[in-house]
Design a protein around this motif. Structure first.
Motif, PDB file in Angstrom:
ATOM      1  N   PHE A 245       0.839  -1.199   0.000  1.00  0.00           N
ATOM      2  CA  PHE A 245       0.000   0.000   0.000  1.00  0.00           C
ATOM      3  C   PHE A 245       0.875   1.251   0.000  1.00  0.00           C
ATOM      4  N   ASP A 246       0.282   2.353  -0.387  1.00  0.00           N
ATOM      5  CA  ASP A 246       0.992   3.627  -0.376  1.00  0.00           C
ATOM      6  C   ASP A 246       0.884   4.282   1.003  1.00  0.00           C
ATOM      7  N   GLY A 247       1.826   5.178   1.271  1.00  0.00           N
ATOM      8  CA  GLY A 247       1.784   5.931   2.518  1.00  0.00           C
ATOM      9  C   GLY A 247       2.674   5.338   3.588  1.00  0.00           C
ATOM     10  N   PRO A 248       2.940   6.107   4.654  1.00  0.00           N
ATOM     11  CA  PRO A 248       3.896   5.683   5.680  1.00  0.00           C
ATOM     12  C   PRO A 248       3.363   4.644   6.654  1.00  0.00           C
ATOM     13  N   CYS A 249       2.043   4.562   6.850  1.00  0.00           N
ATOM     14  CA  CYS A 249       1.510   3.688   7.908  1.00  0.00           C
ATOM     15  C   CYS A 249       0.067   3.310   7.571  1.00  0.00           C
ATOM     16  N   PRO A 250      -0.139   2.413   6.608  1.00  0.00           N
ATOM     17  CA  PRO A 250      -1.489   2.138   6.116  1.00  0.00           C
ATOM     18  C   PRO A 250      -2.396   1.511   7.171  1.00  0.00           C
ATOM     19  N   ALA A 251      -3.647   1.935   7.179  1.00  0.00           N
ATOM     20  CA  ALA A 251      -4.633   1.368   8.100  1.00  0.00           C
ATOM     21  C   ALA A 251      -4.845  -0.111   7.831  1.00  0.00           C
ATOM     22  N   THR A 252      -4.819  -0.504   6.576  1.00  0.00           N
ATOM     23  CA  THR A 252      -5.117  -1.889   6.208  1.00  0.00           C
ATOM     24  C   THR A 252      -4.123  -2.868   6.819  1.00  0.00           C
ATOM     25  N   THR A 253      -2.834  -2.581   6.701  1.00  0.00           N
ATOM     26  CA  THR A 253      -1.815  -3.457   7.274  1.00  0.00           C
ATOM     27  C   THR A 253      -2.016  -3.602   8.778  1.00  0.00           C
ATOM     28  N   ASN A 254      -2.214  -2.490   9.437  1.00  0.00           N
ATOM     29  CA  ASN A 254      -2.305  -2.517  10.892  1.00  0.00           C
ATOM     30  C   ASN A 254      -3.621  -3.112  11.376  1.00  0.00           C
ATOM     31  N   ASN A 255      -4.682  -2.980  10.592  1.00  0.00           N
ATOM     32  CA  ASN A 255      -5.918  -3.647  10.962  1.00  0.00           C
ATOM     33  C   ASN A 255      -5.741  -5.156  10.888  1.00  0.00           C
ATOM     34  N   ALA A 256      -5.018  -5.630   9.879  1.00  0.00           N
ATOM     35  CA  ALA A 256      -4.720  -7.061   9.790  1.00  0.00           C
ATOM     36  C   ALA A 256      -3.901  -7.521  10.988  1.00  0.00           C
ATOM     37  N   ALA A 257      -2.931  -6.703  11.411  1.00  0.00           N
ATOM     38  CA  ALA A 257      -2.090  -7.064  12.559  1.00  0.00           C
ATOM     39  C   ALA A 257      -2.909  -7.135  13.842  1.00  0.00           C
TER      40      ALA A 257
END
Length: 714
Positions: A245-257
Motif C-alpha cells: 500500500f501507499d503511505g507511511p503507515c497504512p490502516a489496512t496493514t495494521n488492521n490485519a495485525a
C-alpha cells in the motif's frame, strides 16, 4: 449490564489500552527483524533496557482520551458530529507540540487535517480524500483514537460505530474510517459478548470497503487453531504489508495485525498484546487497540492472570493537551470521564462526584508508589488495594489504598506518593509533554485514613507532604500529623507556599513512637476548586540565556513565545492570531485572577478565566488601545457579554482582576469596577484554569494571584 460491571470493564479497557501502548512504544518504528534479534517476543516492558520511562507521552493515549471529550464538551445527548470532534481537536491541540505526529502537510495525515481545520475547513472536509488525496486519508490514525467513544456505548455497536466514524472523518476517509468503525463496534459489543468471532462478524457489518473485507476473511483463515503467529505475520507482510500500500503507515496493514493478534492470542490478554507489540508495523497503536478490546472483553481478571503488566504502570497516564491540568491522570480518572460521557449519551443524570483519589476499582492505586524521597530505605513498604485484584482474598466492603509497613519507627518512615506534575527529566522523548500541576499552594487537601483490621496496637501517625525540586534535589514540606485508629479519621491541610517551583508529588508518610508493622488504609484523598490564595511575583529570569526557568513549566502555552521577561514576570507574544498561556485545573470554579499587565503593540490582550482548553474560556480583553470587553469563547464562537470604552497606553502598567462567581463575572482595573455580566447561557463555562491572552502582538505580565471565592468548607 449492571453499573459496577460496566465500570470495571471500562477500567479494564482503559488499563488494556495504556498497557498495550507502553508495551509496544519502545519498539515503535523498529524493523521486525531488529525486534526479533534484540528481544524475540516482547513479554514484558523493555524500557529499562533502552533507558526510557515506561509511562510517557504518546499520541495513542493523549488522542484517545482527549478527543472523546467531545461528547462532554458539546453536552450532546444525540448523535455526535464530525464538526464537533473537529472543534475538539482545535480546542485541545497545541500546534506543533501536542498529540499528533507533526510530520508536515501532505505527509502526516493528522497534521494535514489540523491545518485544514485551523484554516477554516470544518470536518469532515478536513479529512476528506477529495481535499487531501487518495493516500493520506487511509493511514492508521483513525482506528487508534476511537476507544473512548466505543466505551461510551456499551452493548450498542451501531452507536459506537457512528461516533467512531464522526471522529475518524476529522482526519481520515475511506477504508480508514471503516477500520475505525470496525474496531469501535467490536469494543462496544465486547461488554456483553465474549466470543471473539461474534464480535468480528458484528464489526464487519460496518465495513463497506472490499479490501478490508478480504483482509478479515484472509486473517480469519490464516489464524486457524494451532497457527504459529510468526508464520501468520509473514503472510500478512507478503499480502498486506506496507510495501503493498501507499503511505507511511497504512490502516489496512495494521488492521490485519490487530485482528491476527486478537485471534492468535485467544483468551490470553498477555499473549495477544505481546504478539501485537512484537510483530512490527505500528507496534504501540496495535497493542493499544488489542489491549483495549481484550480488557473490555475479558475483564480485569485477564490482565492479572499472567505477567504483571499493571504494577509498573500503577494506573498512570498522560493526556497532553491545551488543558494542562488534565495531563497528569490515571486509569481511574479516565474511567470516570468515559462513564460520564456514557451517562450523558444515555440521558442519565451525572453520577455523584468521587474524591480525586478514591481507589474504588479493584487493584487501583492511582499512581501511588513507595517514595524514597521521604521514606527510609531501612523500612519496607508496599501498596495494594482494599478491593484486591480478581482472584485475591476478599477485602471489606470499602475502597482504599493499603500501605503495608514493616520496621516503621519515629525516625524510620514509610512513605508513598503520587505525581501531580512532571519532573523535568520525565518530559518524554518523541512527543512533547506540556502540563500544569494538579495541586497548588493554597489548596485544601482532605484525606481519610485508618488502621487495617487486625493491625498491631502501636499508635502510628500519618502526615501528608508535598515535594518540589530545588537545586537538583527533592525537598519535602509536611502537613500536620493524624493519629491513626481502627475507625476512619479525617485530616484537612491547606498546602502552604513552597517557593517558586511547582509541586511535583503529593504523598503520605507513616511513623510511630514504637515499632509499627502493619497496614494503614488511605481511604480517600481529595482537593478541588481554586487555591484559597496562590501568588507569584517578581522577575523569574536568572540568566538572559534561560528564558524558560522552572516556574514557567507549570504553564501551558499556545502563544508562540511565552517566556520569562527581564523586567516583568512573563512575556506573552504571538505573531498572528490568538495565543494563550494558562495554569490551573478544570475544577477551579469560583475565584479571582489578578495580574499587572503592560501592553506592547498588539490587536488584543488580557486575562482569561475558566479555561478548558485554549478555545473555551472567558476573557477580559483590551482591544486596539480604546476598549475593554468581557467575552465568552466557545470553540469558534465568541459572545460579547459586556463592553465599554477604555483608553489605555503602551508601556503603562494596569492592575487587572477578573472575578468569576457562579454565573457572575466582573472586571476591575486598578481597583475600579469597569465591567460586569451574568452568563446563564446553555454553553456558559462553569470552571477551568486561568491565564493570559494575546492576539497578534505582545502583552507583559507582572506576577499573578489566584484567590478562591468558594466557601470555607471547600
Amino acid at each position: 449490564m449492571n453499573e459496577q460491571d460496566y465500570t470495571e470493564r471500562t477500567y479494564a479497557g482503559v488499563l488494556g489500552k495504556i498497557v498495550g501502548v507502553y508495551l509496544g512504544r519502545p519498539v515503535e518504528g523498529w524493523a521486525y527483524a531488529d525486534i526479533v534479534e534484540r528481544f524475540g517476543r516482547l513479554t514484558h516492558y523493555v524500557n529499562d533496557q533502552l533507558g526510557i520511562p515506561v509511562v510517557t507521552a504518546d499520541d495513542d493515549i493523549s488522542g484517545t482520551f482527549a478527543f472523546s471529550r467531545a461528547v462532554l464538551d458539546h453536552a450532546r445527548t444525540g448523535p455526535l458530529t464530525a464538526r464537533q470532534v473537529g472543534e475538539t481537536w482545535l480546542n485541545y491541540i497545541v500546534e506543533d507540540r501536542t498529540i499528533l505526529w507533526w510530520g508536515g502537510r501532505g505527509r502526516s495525515t493528522e497534521h494535514t487535517a489540523y491545518l485544514n481545520l485551523k484554516n477554516g475547513v470544518p470536518a469532515p472536509g478536513s479529512g476528506s480524500a477529495r481535499r487531501n488525496g487518495r493516500t493520506l486519508p487511509v493511514q492508521v490514525g483513525a482506528q487508534i483514537f476511537v476507544d473512548g467513544f466505543a466505551m461510551m456505548s456499551p452493548g450498542d455497536p451501531d452507536r459506537a460505530a457512528a461516533h467512531a466514524r464522526a471522529a475518524a472523518s476529522v482526519s481520515h476517509d475511506g477504508v480508514a474510517v471503516d477500520a475505525a468503525a470496525f474496531i469501535a463496534a467490536m469494543e462496544a459489543l465486547a461488554y456483553i459478548e465474549p466470543d471473539l468471532h461474534a464480535l468480528i462478524e458484528t464489526g464487519r457489518a460496518q465495513v463497506a470497503d472490499p479490501v478490508l473485507q478480504h483482509i478479515i476473511d484472509d486473517v480469519l483463515a490464516w489464524c486457524a487453531p494451532g497457527a504459529d503467529w510468526r508464520e501468520v505475520r509473514e503472510r500478512i507482510e507478503k499480502t498486506y504489508g506496507y510495501s503493498v500500500f501507499d503511505g507511511p503507515c497504512p490502516a489496512t496493514t495494521n488492521n490485519a495485525a490487530v485482528l491476527a493478534a486478537l485471534l492468535l492470542g485467544g483468551d490470553s490478554f498477555h499473549r495477544a498484546v505481546s504478539i501485537a507489540a512484537s510483530a512490527g508495523w505500528d507496534t504501540d497503536s496495535n497493542a493499544g487497540v488489542v489491549g483495549a478490546l481484550n480488557g473490555i472483553r475479558l475483564g480485569l481478571g485477564a490482565l492479572d492472570a499472567e505477567a504483571d503488566l499493571r504494577s509498573p504502570v500503577a494506573d498512570r497516564l498522560l493526556v497532553v493537551t491545551a488543558d494542562g491540568g488534565e495531563c497528569m491522570s490515571d486509569a481511574v480518572q479516565q474511567t470516570r470521564a468515559i462513564a460520564a460521557g456514557r451517562r450523558l449519551l444515555d440521558g442519565l443524570p451525572p453520577a455523584p462526584r468521587e474524591a480525586r483519589f478514591a481507589f474504588e476499582l479493584p487493584g487501583s492505586v492511582q499512581g501511588f508508589t513507595p517514595c524514597l524521597d521521604v521514606g527510609s530505605p531501612y523500612t519496607r513498604v508496599a501498596v495494594a488495594n482494599v478491593r484486591p485484584r480478581p482472584g485475591g482474598p476478599a477485602g471489606p466492603d470499602a475502597s482504599g489504598l493499603v500501605i503495608t509497613c514493616a520496621g516503621v519507627t519515629e525516625s524510620v518512615a514509610a512513605a508513598v506518593s503520587t505525581p501531580v506534575f512532571l519532573p523535568r527529566a520525565d518530559g518524554g522523548d518523541n512527543f512533547s509533554t506540556i502540563a500544569s500541576p494538579t495541586l497548588y499552594p493554597g489548596q485544601r487537601v482532605r484525606l481519610t485514613a485508618r488502621l487495617a483490621l487486625g493491625t498491631s496496637h502501636a499508635a502510628p501517625t500519618l502526615r501528608p507532604y508535598v515535594l518540589i525540586e530545588t537545586d537538583a534535589r527533592m525537598e519535602a514540606t509536611f502537613g500536620p500529623e493524624l493519629l491513626l485508629a481502627d475507625e476512619p479519621r479525617e485530616l484537612v491541610w491547606e498546602v502552604p507556599e513552597v517557593g517558586a517551583n511547582p509541586i511535583l508529588r503529593f504523598g503520605v508518610a507513616v511513623t510511630s513512637m514504637g515499632r509499627f508493622d502493619g497496614d494503614v488504609v488511605l481511604e480517600r484523598v481529595d482537593w478541588s476548586g481554586a487555591p484559597v490564595r496562590h501568588a507569584r511575583s517578581g522577575v523569574l529570569m536568572t540568566s538572559i540565556w534561560d528564558l524558560t526557568p522552572e516556574p514557567l513549566r507549570a504553564w501551558v502555552n499556545s502563544a508562540k513565545n511565552f517566556e520569562a521577561d527581564f523586567r516583568y514576570s512573563y512575556s506573552v507574544s504571538h505573531p498572528e492570531g490568538t495565543g494563550l498561556a494558562t495554569i490551573g485545573t478544570r475544577d477551579w470554579d469560583d475565584y479571582t485572577f489578578t495580574s499587572t499587565l503592560v501592553f506592547n503593540p498588539h490587536e488584543r490582550g488580557g486575562l482569561v478565566v475558566r479555561a478548558r482548553g485554549h478555545r473555551r474560556y472567558y476573557a477580559a480583553v483590551f482591544e486596539s488601545w480604546q476598549r475593554i470587553s468581557l467575552v465568552r469563547r466557545d470553540h469558534d464562537r465568541e459572545a460579547i457579554l459586556a463592553s465599554a470604552p477604555f483608553a489605555y497606553t503602551e508601556d503603562v502598567p494596569y492592575r487587572v482582576t477578573v472575578s468569576c462567581h457562579r454565573d457572575r463575572l466582573t472586571v476591575r482595573i486598578d481597583d475600579a469596577e469597569v465591567l460586569t455580566a451574568s452568563d446563564t447561557a446553555e454553553n456558559a463555562h462553569s470552571s477551568g484554569g486561568a491565564g493570559f491572552l494575546v492576539t497578534t502582538g505582545t502583552v507583559l505580565a507582572d506576577g499573578f494571584e489566584v484567590g478562591s471565592l468558594a466557601g470555607p468548607d471547600r
